[in-house]
Design an enzyme around this catalytic site. Structure first.
Site, PDB file in Angstrom:
ATOM      1  N   HIS A 160      31.770 -20.919  19.776  1.00 61.69           N
ATOM      2  CA  HIS A 160      33.045 -20.659  20.033  1.00 61.69           C
ATOM      3  C   HIS A 160      33.940 -21.206  19.243  1.00 61.69           C
ATOM      4  O   HIS A 160      34.868 -20.727  18.514  1.00 61.69           O
ATOM      5  CB  HIS A 160      33.365 -21.269  21.461  1.00 61.69           C
ATOM      6  CG  HIS A 160      34.776 -21.081  21.972  1.00 61.69           C
ATOM      7  ND1 HIS A 160      35.330 -20.272  22.795  1.00 61.69           N
ATOM      8  CD2 HIS A 160      35.701 -21.912  21.713  1.00 61.69           C
ATOM      9  CE1 HIS A 160      36.574 -20.484  22.714  1.00 61.69           C
ATOM     10  NE2 HIS A 160      37.011 -21.686  22.188  1.00 61.69           N
ATOM     11  N   GLU A 161      33.712 -22.485  18.738  1.00 52.85           N
ATOM     12  CA  GLU A 161      34.379 -23.168  17.623  1.00 52.85           C
ATOM     13  C   GLU A 161      34.176 -22.455  16.202  1.00 52.85           C
ATOM     14  O   GLU A 161      35.109 -22.324  15.393  1.00 52.85           O
ATOM     15  CB  GLU A 161      34.109 -24.525  17.286  1.00 52.85           C
ATOM     16  CG  GLU A 161      34.235 -25.186  18.891  1.00 52.85           C
ATOM     17  CD  GLU A 161      35.685 -25.122  19.449  1.00 52.85           C
ATOM     18  OE1 GLU A 161      36.506 -24.852  18.331  1.00 52.85           O
ATOM     19  OE2 GLU A 161      35.883 -25.439  20.400  1.00 52.85           O
ATOM     20  N   HIS A 164      36.608 -19.650  16.137  1.00 55.06           N
ATOM     21  CA  HIS A 164      37.903 -19.830  15.664  1.00 55.06           C
ATOM     22  C   HIS A 164      37.992 -20.081  14.164  1.00 55.06           C
ATOM     23  O   HIS A 164      38.841 -19.438  13.477  1.00 55.06           O
ATOM     24  CB  HIS A 164      38.341 -21.183  16.316  1.00 55.06           C
ATOM     25  CG  HIS A 164      39.015 -21.205  17.800  1.00 55.06           C
ATOM     26  ND1 HIS A 164      39.665 -20.106  18.166  1.00 55.06           N
ATOM     27  CD2 HIS A 164      38.562 -22.131  18.894  1.00 55.06           C
ATOM     28  CE1 HIS A 164      39.843 -20.453  19.514  1.00 55.06           C
ATOM     29  NE2 HIS A 164      39.103 -21.390  19.824  1.00 55.06           N
ATOM     30  N   HIS A 170      42.094 -17.130  21.177  1.00 56.27           N
ATOM     31  CA  HIS A 170      41.379 -16.818  22.332  1.00 56.27           C
ATOM     32  C   HIS A 170      41.721 -15.338  22.883  1.00 56.27           C
ATOM     33  O   HIS A 170      42.837 -14.867  22.814  1.00 56.27           O
ATOM     34  CB  HIS A 170      42.081 -17.918  23.401  1.00 56.27           C
ATOM     35  CG  HIS A 170      41.626 -19.262  22.926  1.00 56.27           C
ATOM     36  ND1 HIS A 170      42.489 -20.389  23.004  1.00 56.27           N
ATOM     37  CD2 HIS A 170      40.283 -19.725  23.231  1.00 56.27           C
ATOM     38  CE1 HIS A 170      41.768 -21.470  22.776  1.00 56.27           C
ATOM     39  NE2 HIS A 170      40.279 -20.929  22.617  1.00 56.27           N
ATOM     40  N   TYR A 219      38.895 -17.706  27.929  1.00 55.15           N
ATOM     41  CA  TYR A 219      38.907 -19.197  29.026  1.00 55.15           C
ATOM     42  C   TYR A 219      37.992 -18.627  30.209  1.00 55.15           C
ATOM     43  O   TYR A 219      38.153 -17.651  30.681  1.00 55.15           O
ATOM     44  CB  TYR A 219      40.282 -19.521  29.481  1.00 55.15           C
ATOM     45  CG  TYR A 219      41.168 -20.299  28.556  1.00 55.15           C
ATOM     46  CD1 TYR A 219      40.530 -20.533  27.243  1.00 55.15           C
ATOM     47  CD2 TYR A 219      42.484 -20.507  28.909  1.00 55.15           C
ATOM     48  CE1 TYR A 219      41.564 -21.431  26.535  1.00 55.15           C
ATOM     49  CE2 TYR A 219      43.549 -21.048  28.142  1.00 55.15           C
ATOM     50  CZ  TYR A 219      43.055 -21.729  26.739  1.00 55.15           C
ATOM     51  OH  TYR A 219      43.622 -22.326  26.171  1.00 55.15           O
TER      52      TYR A 219
HETATM   53 ZN   LIG Z   1      38.859 -22.204  21.694  1.00 51.54          ZN
END
Ligand SMILES: [Zn+2]
Length: 274
Positions: A160-161, A164, A170, A219
């Site tokens: 996930h990181e 980014h 998101h 999320y």
């Molecule tokens: Zn995030």
């Protein structure tokens, strides 16, 4: 005075509650832990990115017209090559970091060679700081930090990181999110509402990849809950369980990464009108 006491007490309860949830539930939502200087929980932005986003949020909030000009806020890694280096303090997490990198390499066209000063001018630098966070896109020459702090060393969280770092924001920030999810503001910890910001059409370029509630970048349903109830509900109840997965890249994540890195110039997602 009475109001103040209630507010104060309530805020205290919320803060304690949030910490308790985060500690209990680290495996599912470690990147929910906010760190100093982060935006939307686990993204760090450059001053330019933050200024642009805040302008856009203000314009949206006040329903102001924005002038049409584009600024790319999330620049890509040249040729889809993202060199990396694992710093000494993260050495203990080497295996899990490498498994996240291998996941990205096995699913997308991006390549993550080990940083070599003779060949590379920039790289992502895996470090162990407070929390899990990353900058968005390739924003620094030289070392660009990505923190895998305590409680963050899971393959899905690191993937996930990395999302980014390659330029993903998101998923629930997309302009079309209201067709797929409902944000329950009344259940959000007071003060954390901005973590659920939506960016408007003309601001986000989604490369026509459909919204994916099962995205690695979405999320979870109870992120930032003040009371244990859902902060996000799926419009289609059948999709509720898909939210917040941190198992790996979804088909839409893969398509988006490959599309944005196959397109010439520019960047993913943020084409600001300002
Ligand atoms: Zn995030």
């Amino acid at each position: 005075m009475w109001k103040y006491v209630i507010f104060f007490s309530t805020a205290s309860i919320f803060v304690c509650h949030a910490k308790t949830l985060s500690n209990v539930d680290k495996v599912e939502r470690p990147e929910e832990l906010e760190s100093e200087g982060t935006f939307e929980s686990d993204m760090k932005l450059t001053l330019e990115q933050r200024t642009q986003i805040e302008k856009q949020i203000e314009a949206q909030t006040n329903r102001l017209e924005t002038r049409k000009a584009h600024a790319d806020l999330s620049t890509r890694w040249e040729d889809g090559i993202v060199p990396y280096r694992i710093e000494p303090e993260s050495a203990g997490d080497t295996d899990v970091i490498l498994s996240a990198i291998e996941h990205w390499e096995s699913k997308t066209s991006l390549r993550f060679p080990q940083y070599n000063a003779d060949e590379h001018t920039s790289f992502i630098s895996f470090t162990k700081q407070d929390g899990c966070w990353s900058y968005v896109g390739h924003v620094f020459t030289g070392a660009q930090e990505i923190s895998i702090g305590n409680g963050c060393a899971y393959m899905g969280t690191i993937a996930h990181e990395i999302g980014h770092a390659i330029g993903f924001f998101h998923e629930q920030s997309r302009p079309d999110r209201d067709e797929y999810v409902v944000i329950n503001e009344e259940n959000i910890i007071p003060g954390y509402e901005r973590n659920f910001q939506k960016y408007d059409t003309g601001t986000i370029n989604t490369y026509q990849v459909p919204y994916d509630i099962g995205s690695l970048m979405h999320y979870g349903a109870t992120y930032f809950t003040s009371n244990g109830l859902n902060t996000i509900d799926a419009v289609n109840p059948d999709d509720q369980g898909l939210m917040g997965q941190r198992t790996g890249l979804s088909a839409a994540d893969i398509l988006l990464a490959n599309t944005m890195y196959a397109s010439p110039g520019g960047s993913y997602y943020f084409c600001f009108q300002h």
